[in-house]
Enzyme design. Structure first.
Site, PDB file in Angstrom:
ATOM      1  N   ARG A  59       0.810  -1.222   0.000  1.00  0.00           N
ATOM      2  CA  ARG A  59       0.000   0.000   0.000  1.00  0.00           C
ATOM      3  C   ARG A  59       0.840   1.268   0.000  1.00  0.00           C
ATOM      4  O   ARG A  59       0.339   2.338  -0.344  1.00  0.00           O
ATOM      5  CB  ARG A  59      -1.016  -0.037   1.148  1.00  0.00           C
ATOM      6  CG  ARG A  59      -2.159  -1.010   0.854  1.00  0.00           C
ATOM      7  CD  ARG A  59      -3.237  -0.966   1.917  1.00  0.00           C
ATOM      8  NE  ARG A  59      -2.792  -1.523   3.175  1.00  0.00           N
ATOM      9  CZ  ARG A  59      -2.832  -2.815   3.493  1.00  0.00           C
ATOM     10  NH1 ARG A  59      -3.332  -3.684   2.641  1.00  0.00           N
ATOM     11  NH2 ARG A  59      -2.404  -3.241   4.643  1.00  0.00           N
ATOM     12  N   GLU A  92      14.604  -8.957   8.123  1.00  0.00           N
ATOM     13  CA  GLU A  92      13.469  -9.711   8.645  1.00  0.00           C
ATOM     14  C   GLU A  92      12.831  -8.939   9.786  1.00  0.00           C
ATOM     15  O   GLU A  92      13.494  -8.145  10.456  1.00  0.00           O
ATOM     16  CB  GLU A  92      13.938 -11.074   9.150  1.00  0.00           C
ATOM     17  CG  GLU A  92      14.598 -11.880   8.053  1.00  0.00           C
ATOM     18  CD  GLU A  92      14.427 -13.372   8.225  1.00  0.00           C
ATOM     19  OE1 GLU A  92      14.344 -13.822   9.375  1.00  0.00           O
ATOM     20  OE2 GLU A  92      14.375 -14.067   7.180  1.00  0.00           O
TER      21      GLU A  92
HETATM   22  P1  AMP Z   1       3.159  -2.602  11.433  1.00  0.00           P
HETATM   23  O1  AMP Z   1       4.407  -3.317  10.988  1.00  0.00           O
HETATM   24  O2  AMP Z   1       2.451  -3.282  12.554  1.00  0.00           O
HETATM   25  O3  AMP Z   1       3.396  -1.123  11.709  1.00  0.00           O
HETATM   26  O4  AMP Z   1       2.134  -2.709  10.243  1.00  0.00           O
HETATM   27  C1  AMP Z   1       2.245  -1.871   9.199  1.00  0.00           C
HETATM   28  C2  AMP Z   1       1.752  -2.472   7.908  1.00  0.00           C
HETATM   29  O5  AMP Z   1       0.583  -3.286   8.050  1.00  0.00           O
HETATM   30  C3  AMP Z   1       1.393  -1.361   6.993  1.00  0.00           C
HETATM   31  O6  AMP Z   1       2.029  -1.647   5.769  1.00  0.00           O
HETATM   32  C4  AMP Z   1      -0.105  -1.377   6.883  1.00  0.00           C
HETATM   33  O7  AMP Z   1      -0.454  -1.354   5.531  1.00  0.00           O
HETATM   34  C5  AMP Z   1      -0.569  -2.658   7.530  1.00  0.00           C
HETATM   35  N1  AMP Z   1      -1.517  -2.506   8.667  1.00  0.00           N
HETATM   36  C6  AMP Z   1      -1.264  -2.834   9.962  1.00  0.00           C
HETATM   37  N2  AMP Z   1      -2.330  -2.644  10.738  1.00  0.00           N
HETATM   38  C7  AMP Z   1      -3.291  -2.167   9.936  1.00  0.00           C
HETATM   39  C8  AMP Z   1      -4.658  -1.758  10.153  1.00  0.00           C
HETATM   40  N3  AMP Z   1      -5.248  -1.830  11.368  1.00  0.00           N
HETATM   41  N4  AMP Z   1      -5.355  -1.302   9.089  1.00  0.00           N
HETATM   42  C9  AMP Z   1      -4.764  -1.253   7.870  1.00  0.00           C
HETATM   43  N5  AMP Z   1      -3.508  -1.618   7.598  1.00  0.00           N
HETATM   44  C10 AMP Z   1      -2.776  -2.082   8.613  1.00  0.00           C
END
Ligand code: AMP
Length: 171
Positions: A59, A92
């Protein structure tokens, strides 16, 4: 900016029970909404010397190339494993169950270039932290990390170790 929240669809229990998913496709299809998001990110970074905008698959790709164009910068994709054709560097990062991996061409960023990392959502920060490590390993300087929305309660910002973070919307 907060009125843009009206354009983001919230989907409970996707992709699994207990997760509230922030769906930005409803923002992307709205001409005014798309413009305001891109203008908002451009305005934040236009006075900074950005050489390269890094977008995170998938995204982040919706925003990073358009933002790179607006800033007069280049665009570099960080991709899921096995998608890039030349020599890569990889990092990773932990998921709830197991690990995942992101890759970037090792020659995508030159040492000393100023880099802006872009994604749609900052949640736990694991993904963005892995990308920051990739950029720094090849000598890039992180000038900014920009997100459309940040889930403040997950404290993802804390995992980015003081690197400069800006999110247009906060939940
Ligand atoms: P994180 O590594 O937990 O910060 O997750 C980030 C990635 O997961 C991003 O690339 C977002 O596109 C997706 N993501 C995580 N949580 C959500 C959520 N609640 N809604 C939409 N996309 C999310």
């Amino acid at each position: 900016m907060n009125h843009l929240k009206d354009l983001i669809r919230q989907v409970p229990d996707f992709p699994k029970p207990g997760i509230l998913f922030y769906d930005i496709t409803t923002l992307l299809k709205n001409p005014g909404g798309l413009k305001q998001v891109l203008d908002g990110l451009r305005d934040e970074y236009v006075s900074k010397p950005i050489d390269v905008v890094v977008g995170i698959e998938a995204r982040g790709f919706f925003f990073a190339p358009a933002l790179a164009y607006a800033l007069g910068a280049g665009f570099v994709p960080v991709r899921k494993p096995g998608k890039l054709c030349s020599a890569t560097v990889a990092e990773e990062y932990a998921l709830e169950y197991g690990t995942d991996r992101l890759e970037m061409h090792e020659d995508a960023i030159a040492a000393g270039q100023n880099v802006l990392i872009v994604d749609d959502v900052l949640a736990t920060g694991g993904t963005a932290a892995a990308v920051a490590r990739l950029v720094e390993r090849v000598g890039g300087r992180i000038a900014g990390m920009g997100f459309v929305l940040e889930l403040d309660f997950l404290k993802g910002r804390d995992r980015l170790d003081g690197r400069p973070v800006h999110s247009l919307l906060h939940y």
